[in-house]
Design a protein around this motif. Sequence first.
Motif, PDB file in Angstrom:
ATOM      1  N   ALA A   1      31.430  53.145 -22.341  1.00 54.97           N
ATOM      2  CA  ALA A   1      32.132  53.315 -23.603  1.00 54.97           C
ATOM      3  C   ALA A   1      33.048  52.479 -24.333  1.00 54.97           C
ATOM      4  CB  ALA A   1      32.623  54.693 -23.809  1.00 54.97           C
ATOM      5  N   ILE A   2      34.056  51.929 -23.090  1.00 56.69           N
ATOM      6  CA  ILE A   2      35.060  51.146 -23.785  1.00 56.69           C
ATOM      7  C   ILE A   2      34.501  49.878 -23.908  1.00 56.69           C
ATOM      8  CG2 ILE A   2      35.987  50.243 -21.190  1.00 56.69           C
ATOM      9  CD1 ILE A   2      37.862  50.804 -24.721  1.00 56.69           C
ATOM     10  N   VAL A   3      33.577  49.322 -22.908  1.00 62.76           N
ATOM     11  CA  VAL A   3      32.802  47.902 -23.065  1.00 62.76           C
ATOM     12  C   VAL A   3      32.171  47.732 -24.413  1.00 62.76           C
ATOM     13  CG1 VAL A   3      31.346  46.446 -21.950  1.00 62.76           C
ATOM     14  CG2 VAL A   3      32.876  47.738 -20.587  1.00 62.76           C
ATOM     15  N   GLU A   4      31.527  49.008 -24.847  1.00 62.10           N
ATOM     16  CA  GLU A   4      30.676  48.877 -25.993  1.00 62.10           C
ATOM     17  C   GLU A   4      31.556  49.003 -27.091  1.00 62.10           C
ATOM     18  OE1 GLU A   4      27.887  52.049 -25.670  1.00 62.10           O
ATOM     19  OE2 GLU A   4      26.895  51.456 -24.040  1.00 62.10           O
ATOM     20  N   GLU A   5      32.695  49.790 -27.219  1.00 58.90           N
ATOM     21  CA  GLU A   5      33.553  49.715 -28.072  1.00 58.90           C
ATOM     22  C   GLU A   5      34.199  48.513 -28.544  1.00 58.90           C
ATOM     23  OE1 GLU A   5      36.112  53.307 -28.893  1.00 58.90           O
ATOM     24  OE2 GLU A   5      34.967  54.257 -27.250  1.00 58.90           O
ATOM     25  N   PHE A   6      34.869  47.931 -27.604  1.00 56.90           N
ATOM     26  CA  PHE A   6      35.433  46.573 -27.513  1.00 56.90           C
ATOM     27  C   PHE A   6      34.456  45.603 -28.115  1.00 56.90           C
ATOM     28  CE2 PHE A   6      37.008  42.524 -26.538  1.00 56.90           C
ATOM     29  CZ  PHE A   6      38.366  42.487 -26.984  1.00 56.90           C
ATOM     30  N   ASN A   7      33.104  45.590 -27.630  1.00 54.83           N
ATOM     31  CA  ASN A   7      32.312  44.469 -27.971  1.00 54.83           C
ATOM     32  C   ASN A   7      31.870  44.623 -29.364  1.00 54.83           C
ATOM     33  OD1 ASN A   7      32.283  43.171 -25.278  1.00 54.83           O
ATOM     34  ND2 ASN A   7      30.389  44.196 -24.675  1.00 54.83           N
ATOM     35  N   THR A   8      31.872  45.802 -29.881  1.00 55.03           N
ATOM     36  CA  THR A   8      31.492  46.259 -31.395  1.00 55.03           C
ATOM     37  C   THR A   8      32.649  45.636 -32.180  1.00 55.03           C
ATOM     38  OG1 THR A   8      30.179  47.984 -30.578  1.00 55.03           O
ATOM     39  CG2 THR A   8      31.151  47.939 -33.097  1.00 55.03           C
ATOM     40  N   TYR A   9      33.991  46.156 -31.914  1.00 55.21           N
ATOM     41  CA  TYR A   9      34.967  45.455 -32.472  1.00 55.21           C
ATOM     42  C   TYR A   9      35.246  44.298 -32.583  1.00 55.21           C
ATOM     43  CZ  TYR A   9      39.868  43.833 -32.618  1.00 55.21           C
ATOM     44  OH  TYR A   9      41.153  43.087 -32.729  1.00 55.21           O
ATOM     45  N   PHE A  10      35.156  43.353 -31.497  1.00 53.13           N
ATOM     46  CA  PHE A  10      35.232  41.892 -31.418  1.00 53.13           C
ATOM     47  C   PHE A  10      34.193  41.339 -32.109  1.00 53.13           C
ATOM     48  CE2 PHE A  10      35.308  37.731 -29.370  1.00 53.13           C
ATOM     49  CZ  PHE A  10      36.649  37.353 -29.874  1.00 53.13           C
ATOM     50  N   GLY A  11      33.014  41.566 -32.115  1.00 55.80           N
ATOM     51  CA  GLY A  11      32.007  40.847 -33.123  1.00 55.80           C
ATOM     52  C   GLY A  11      31.365  39.625 -32.014  1.00 55.80           C
ATOM     53  N   ALA A  12      30.906  38.783 -32.794  1.00 50.18           N
ATOM     54  CA  ALA A  12      30.297  37.648 -32.088  1.00 50.18           C
ATOM     55  C   ALA A  12      31.159  36.656 -31.617  1.00 50.18           C
ATOM     56  CB  ALA A  12      29.483  36.972 -33.210  1.00 50.18           C
ATOM     57  N   GLY A  13      32.434  36.359 -31.685  1.00 48.79           N
ATOM     58  CA  GLY A  13      33.184  35.768 -30.901  1.00 48.79           C
ATOM     59  C   GLY A  13      33.577  34.584 -31.770  1.00 48.79           C
ATOM     60  N   THR A  14      33.490  34.617 -33.071  1.00 50.02           N
ATOM     61  CA  THR A  14      33.820  33.536 -34.127  1.00 50.02           C
ATOM     62  C   THR A  14      35.424  33.382 -34.048  1.00 50.02           C
ATOM     63  OG1 THR A  14      34.042  34.830 -35.844  1.00 50.02           O
ATOM     64  CG2 THR A  14      31.840  34.062 -35.511  1.00 50.02           C
ATOM     65  N   LEU A  15      35.670  32.137 -34.563  1.00 49.01           N
ATOM     66  CA  LEU A  15      37.218  32.033 -34.654  1.00 49.01           C
ATOM     67  C   LEU A  15      37.863  32.939 -35.331  1.00 49.01           C
ATOM     68  CD1 LEU A  15      39.828  30.177 -34.195  1.00 49.01           C
ATOM     69  CD2 LEU A  15      39.225  28.901 -36.476  1.00 49.01           C
ATOM     70  N   GLN A  16      37.281  33.571 -36.333  1.00 44.46           N
ATOM     71  CA  GLN A  16      37.888  34.661 -37.140  1.00 44.46           C
ATOM     72  C   GLN A  16      37.941  35.926 -36.280  1.00 44.46           C
ATOM     73  OE1 GLN A  16      35.020  32.636 -38.326  1.00 44.46           O
ATOM     74  NE2 GLN A  16      36.386  31.416 -39.701  1.00 44.46           N
ATOM     75  N   ASP A  17      36.981  36.227 -35.498  1.00 42.30           N
ATOM     76  CA  ASP A  17      37.221  37.574 -34.660  1.00 42.30           C
ATOM     77  C   ASP A  17      38.396  37.445 -33.646  1.00 42.30           C
ATOM     78  OD1 ASP A  17      34.881  38.584 -35.523  1.00 42.30           O
ATOM     79  OD2 ASP A  17      33.459  37.318 -34.032  1.00 42.30           O
ATOM     80  N   TRP A  18      38.356  36.004 -33.160  1.00 41.30           N
ATOM     81  CA  TRP A  18      39.658  35.737 -32.267  1.00 41.30           C
ATOM     82  C   TRP A  18      40.925  35.916 -33.109  1.00 41.30           C
ATOM     83  CZ3 TRP A  18      40.236  34.930 -27.119  1.00 41.30           C
ATOM     84  CH2 TRP A  18      39.018  34.570 -26.232  1.00 41.30           C
ATOM     85  N   GLN A  19      41.047  35.440 -34.204  1.00 40.16           N
ATOM     86  CA  GLN A  19      42.252  35.411 -35.026  1.00 40.16           C
ATOM     87  C   GLN A  19      42.343  37.025 -35.602  1.00 40.16           C
ATOM     88  OE1 GLN A  19      40.698  32.721 -38.200  1.00 40.16           O
ATOM     89  NE2 GLN A  19      42.244  31.017 -37.328  1.00 40.16           N
ATOM     90  N   ARG A  20      41.575  37.666 -35.745  1.00 36.60           N
ATOM     91  CA  ARG A  20      41.568  39.265 -35.992  1.00 36.60           C
ATOM     92  C   ARG A  20      42.313  39.837 -35.133  1.00 36.60           C
ATOM     93  NH1 ARG A  20      37.852  42.628 -34.797  1.00 36.60           N
ATOM     94  NH2 ARG A  20      35.945  40.989 -35.314  1.00 36.60           N
TER      95      ARG A  20
ATOM     96  N   GLN B   1      33.692  38.726 -19.296  1.00 30.29           N
ATOM     97  CA  GLN B   1      32.996  37.447 -19.587  1.00 30.29           C
ATOM     98  C   GLN B   1      34.139  36.229 -19.248  1.00 30.29           C
ATOM     99  OE1 GLN B   1      31.213  37.575 -23.453  1.00 30.29           O
ATOM    100  NE2 GLN B   1      29.839  38.867 -22.764  1.00 30.29           N
ATOM    101  N   GLU B   2      33.675  35.199 -18.555  1.00 30.69           N
ATOM    102  CA  GLU B   2      34.639  34.207 -18.111  1.00 30.69           C
ATOM    103  C   GLU B   2      35.416  33.724 -19.259  1.00 30.69           C
ATOM    104  OE1 GLU B   2      36.730  31.938 -15.827  1.00 30.69           O
ATOM    105  OE2 GLU B   2      35.075  33.561 -14.986  1.00 30.69           O
ATOM    106  N   MET B   3      34.955  33.302 -20.635  1.00 32.89           N
ATOM    107  CA  MET B   3      35.613  32.869 -21.459  1.00 32.89           C
ATOM    108  C   MET B   3      35.970  33.815 -22.690  1.00 32.89           C
ATOM    109  SD  MET B   3      36.397  30.055 -20.189  1.00 32.89           S
ATOM    110  CE  MET B   3      37.229  29.035 -21.552  1.00 32.89           C
ATOM    111  N   GLY B   4      35.618  35.047 -22.521  1.00 33.95           N
ATOM    112  CA  GLY B   4      35.711  35.955 -23.757  1.00 33.95           C
ATOM    113  C   GLY B   4      36.971  36.504 -23.826  1.00 33.95           C
ATOM    114  N   PRO B   5      37.256  37.425 -25.074  1.00 30.73           N
ATOM    115  CA  PRO B   5      38.391  37.827 -25.141  1.00 30.73           C
ATOM    116  C   PRO B   5      39.158  38.767 -23.923  1.00 30.73           C
ATOM    117  CG  PRO B   5      36.839  39.019 -26.376  1.00 30.73           C
ATOM    118  CD  PRO B   5      36.104  37.662 -25.708  1.00 30.73           C
TER     119      PRO B   5
END
Length: 108
Positions: A9-28, A95-99
């Motif tokens: 559940a936490i993996v799914e929730e975080f992935n949904t929250y974070f999104g595709a991994g664009t610069l805007q996702d990282w900034q958010r 993920q190696e380079m993920g948030p």
Amino acid sequence: MGRKKKSRAIVEEFNTYFGAGTLQDWQRLCRDVGINGDLPSITQCRKALRTVHINIHDLVDAVKQGRQPQRFPNVRQLIEYTISTRKFYPRHKIQEMGPVKALMRRIL
């Protein structure tokens, strides 16, 4: 809820929250954990996140409630909190380079 279901559940929730991994996702993500300022690249966001000590479960809950998660002044206090609350993020889902990699701290 069992441990495996919580982990999933936490993996799914975080992935949904974070999104595709664009610069805007990282900034958010940076804004959501209380990092303000100009972060013009994912690399800058990743570097800034290394200085923040938060529990990922708490981050997801805080975002749902429209508030910032509790920040710990150091890794030790985050570790003590994580162990006492048993709010672990499954290491095998990083993920190696993920948030999550930028937010993870070695707990055990």
